[in-house]
Design a protein around this motif. Structure first.
Motif, short mmCIF file in Angstrom:
data_model
loop_
_atom_site.label_atom_id
_atom_site.label_comp_id
_atom_site.label_asym_id
_atom_site.label_seq_id
_atom_site.Cartn_x
_atom_site.Cartn_y
_atom_site.Cartn_z
N ASP A 23 0.84 -1.19 0.00
CA ASP A 23 0.00 0.00 0.00
C ASP A 23 0.88 1.24 0.00
O ASP A 23 2.11 1.15 -0.12
CB ASP A 23 -0.96 -0.02 1.18
N ALA A 24 0.28 2.42 0.14
CA ALA A 24 1.03 3.66 0.09
C ALA A 24 2.05 3.76 1.22
O ALA A 24 3.17 4.23 1.02
CB ALA A 24 0.08 4.86 0.13
N ALA A 25 1.66 3.31 2.42
CA ALA A 25 2.59 3.38 3.55
C ALA A 25 3.81 2.49 3.33
O ALA A 25 4.93 2.86 3.65
CB ALA A 25 1.87 2.99 4.84
N ALA A 26 3.58 1.30 2.76
CA ALA A 26 4.71 0.41 2.47
C ALA A 26 5.60 1.00 1.39
O ALA A 26 6.83 0.88 1.45
CB ALA A 26 4.18 -0.96 2.05
N ALA A 27 4.98 1.63 0.39
CA ALA A 27 5.77 2.28 -0.65
C ALA A 27 6.63 3.40 -0.05
O ALA A 27 7.80 3.58 -0.41
CB ALA A 27 4.86 2.83 -1.74
N ALA A 28 6.04 4.15 0.89
CA ALA A 28 6.80 5.21 1.55
C ALA A 28 7.94 4.63 2.38
O ALA A 28 9.05 5.17 2.40
CB ALA A 28 5.87 6.05 2.42
N ARG A 29 7.66 3.52 3.09
CA ARG A 29 8.73 2.88 3.86
C ARG A 29 9.87 2.44 2.94
O ARG A 29 11.04 2.53 3.31
CB ARG A 29 8.19 1.67 4.63
N TRP A 30 9.50 1.95 1.77
CA TRP A 30 10.53 1.53 0.80
C TRP A 30 11.46 2.70 0.45
O TRP A 30 12.68 2.59 0.56
CB TRP A 30 9.83 0.99 -0.46
N LEU A 31 10.87 3.82 0.08
CA LEU A 31 11.69 4.97 -0.33
C LEU A 31 12.48 5.54 0.84
O LEU A 31 13.66 5.92 0.68
CB LEU A 31 10.80 6.04 -0.97
N LEU A 32 11.86 5.61 2.00
CA LEU A 32 12.55 6.17 3.16
C LEU A 32 13.65 5.24 3.66
O LEU A 32 14.71 5.69 4.12
CB LEU A 32 11.55 6.48 4.26
N ARG A 33 13.41 3.94 3.57
CA ARG A 33 14.46 2.99 3.93
C ARG A 33 15.62 3.06 2.94
O ARG A 33 16.79 2.96 3.32
CB ARG A 33 13.89 1.57 3.98
N PHE A 34 15.30 3.27 1.67
CA PHE A 34 16.35 3.47 0.65
C PHE A 34 17.19 4.70 1.01
O PHE A 34 18.42 4.69 0.86
CB PHE A 34 15.69 3.63 -0.72
N ALA A 35 16.53 5.75 1.49
CA ALA A 35 17.27 6.95 1.91
C ALA A 35 18.20 6.64 3.07
O ALA A 35 19.36 7.09 3.10
CB ALA A 35 16.28 8.05 2.31
#
Length: 574
Positions: A23-35
């Motif tokens: 979902d959107a929250a998981a997608a955000a976690r993906w990008l923020l974890r990449f950061a």
């Protein structure tokens, strides 16, 4: 685009997590974890890129992911598509270099092809990963096996897809794709580079992990982490201070470009202006009713390009981070500022990041109604014969900017100015060597080490290694090894005339450059070649590299007339 509250995100994410969807929250976690992972690995990415490239990959990735953190903040869009679109925008506007353009293409490929649903299942995400890898292949003109980020993106996407078809949920697919990504990363070490700056090294590119593959593996590491756990998105400080070696006269590596441009403009207030928001340097009084000239690239080459803004040369210079091309957003801003109604010429050094970002900026400008043409400068003889991006752009860019600048000032139309620039490129070649490497701001060691009696031959202007190591010798012998191949490649016959530039790479004293110039003039005279015009000095540098380049341009009356036309810039005036 709509946004969710923290409570809504927590409830929907818990449900998606239980069913193995994104979902959107998981997608955000993906990008923020990449950061987070990028910040932790920045020094390693810089080390890998310094070995076979220009050393900017760590800084580029940190810039792009920091912009992701800023964009997402505490509010997350309601769909994965909109979250991934923020990733594309972050890299497009904040990260230069080839890495910025390619990661922007990757996230754009994800977001443009994603459905507007609130959750993605494993097969949908598998399809998106394939399409995103395809976007990178098209933007970078690369294939798996070329020793690029595709050597991770392609097998990881294939593995994710196979697992999805077997019925695995997104968490399981992500873990399997991470394993494939790590295998792909390691597999780049023995490969021969066929794209990007590493390709110029030939066989010397082997035994090094590709930095783009390394950062792409972090992307799949972040995906596995984001889908395997359910923590709130974690942000990091925008500051990532690095101690500056005492031998550099910098305040902070993160501020060096801003400080330097501030000083340049303050020292030339009647000639230059600066838009600090996009690091574009323009003429203090914009020209009217003429073709606008825009050039630019990574910083660290001063006085190129900002030092050549002024009457008779450039209208705008776009300044990226050290050794990293400016973003398409910056170049577009420079193009708009340079346009006075007669069109704009982009003068682009042939490096992957520069070419990609100038192409994107030209498209954006044309959507604004600005007619744009481009001249690609590819004069570096050491990188000739490369089946990747072709010859690099080096010292001849000065001749192109001077000749095109004079013709634009004289009122010639865009097509004729562009044709003249391409003609100069076709008649120019450059070759360089270094006695010692440069040291990147914030780094605690030079880009490469040389033995006591070694010289790095065929270096570029981004701190990268050359194509060979040759024995140290007296100046005349070393300079002869630069001049002779240029004469042969250009097939310069007795009786011909040239413009000769003896250029310091940043750490070479004027005394040494004049010694080198003496031999250039002597050896050309012995061949019956007339040096019609000459320049000696540090014009196109590589930070503090102790080295020299020689550029020869076969000239005729038209080129000489444009060369002799008046010019008034901080770095060149007559």
């Amino acid at each position: 685009m709509t946004f969710t509250t923290a409570h809504d995100r927590a409830q929907s994410s818990a449900a998606a997590h239980q069913t193995g969807q994104m979902d959107a929250a998981a997608a955000a976690r993906w990008l923020l974890r990449f950061a987070e992972l990028t910040a932790e690995a920045s020094a390693e990415l810089t080390r890998l890129d310094t070995a076979i490239g220009d050393g900017d990959h760590g800084a580029v990735l940190v810039s792009g992911t920091a912009a992701i953190v800023e964009r997402l903040g505490t509010d997350v869009p309601t769909t994965p598509r909109d979250v991934l679109a923020e990733g594309a925008r972050a890299f497009q506007t904040a990260a230069g270099g080839a890495g910025g353009a390619l990661y922007s293409a990757y996230f754009h490929g994800l977001s443009e092809n994603a459905p507007p649903a609130t959750v993605l299942d494993s097969r949908q995400l598998a399809s998106l990963l394939h399409l995103a890898a395809k976007s990178v292949a098209e933007r970078g003109r690369a294939l798996p096996g070329d020793k690029t980020m595709l050597d991770v993106l392609a097998p990881a996407a294939d593995t994710f897809h196979a697992a999805a078809l077997a019925g695995s949920n997104v968490r399981q697919c992500a873990l399997l794709s991470l394993r494939a990504a790590l295998i792909g990363r390691a597999a780049t070490a023995p490969m021969l580079a066929r794209r990007g700056r590493a390709s110029y090294l030939g066989e010397r590119s082997r035994d090094h992990v590709d930095p783009g593959a390394a950062s792409s593996a972090l992307l799949f590491h972040a995906l596995a982490d984001a889908l395997s756990t359910l923590p709130p998105p974690h942000t990091r400080s925008k500051e990532n201070p690095v101690s500056t070696p005492p031998r550099h006269l910098f305040n902070s590596p993160s501020d060096v470009i801003d400080d330097a441009l501030e000083g340049l403009v303050a020292s030339n207030r009647t000639r230059l202006a600066r838009d600090a928001a996009v690091n574009v340097v323009t003429r203090a009084v914009p020209a009217k009713d003429k073709v606008g000239l825009v050039s630019g690239g990574g910083s660290g080459h001063e006085p190129l390009h900002a030092g050549f803004v002024g009457t008779g040369m450039l209208d705008a210079a776009v300044c990226g981070a050290v050794f990293a091309s400016p973003t398409a957003h910056q170049i577009h801003a420079g193009t708009v500022r340079a346009d006075s109604g007669a069109g704009v010429l982009h003068i682009v050094k042939n490096y992957t990041g520069d070419v990609l970002n100038f192409e994107i900026a030209a498209t954006l400008a044309e959507e604004d109604g600005i007619v744009v043409e481009s001249v690609i400068v590819d004069d570096d003889l050491a990188s000739d014969g490369n089946d990747g991006p072709g010859r690099r752009g080096t010292g001849a860019v000065v001749v192109v900017e001077k000749v095109c600048g004079a013709l634009a000032e004289a009122g010639l139309p865009l097509s004729e100015v562009a044709d003249a620039g391409r003609r100069v490129v076709s008649r120019s070649r450059s070759l360089a060597l270094a006695l010692s490497a440069c040291t990147h701001p914030g780094a605690d060691a030079p880009a490469f080490e040389l033995g006591e009696n070694e010289v790095e031959f065929g270096v570029g202007i981004h701190g990268e290694r050359g194509t060979a190591r040759i024995p140290f010798a007296e100046a005349d012998e070393l300079v002869e090894q630069l001049v002779a191949p240029l004469v042969d490649d250009l097939d310069i016959a007795s009786g011909a005339s040239v413009i000769a530039i003896v250029n310091g790479l940043g750490g070479t004293s004027p005394l040494e450059l004049n010694v080198a110039a003496a031999h250039v003039h002597r050896t050309l005279a012995e061949r019956g070649i007339t040096v019609a015009r000459a320049l000696t000095g540090s014009l196109v540098t590589s930070l503090d590299m102790h080295g020299v380049s020689v550029t020869l341009t076969v000239c005729d009356d038209d080129i000489l007339r444009a060369w002799d036309a008046p010019v008034r810039t901080p770095a060149l005036t007559w």
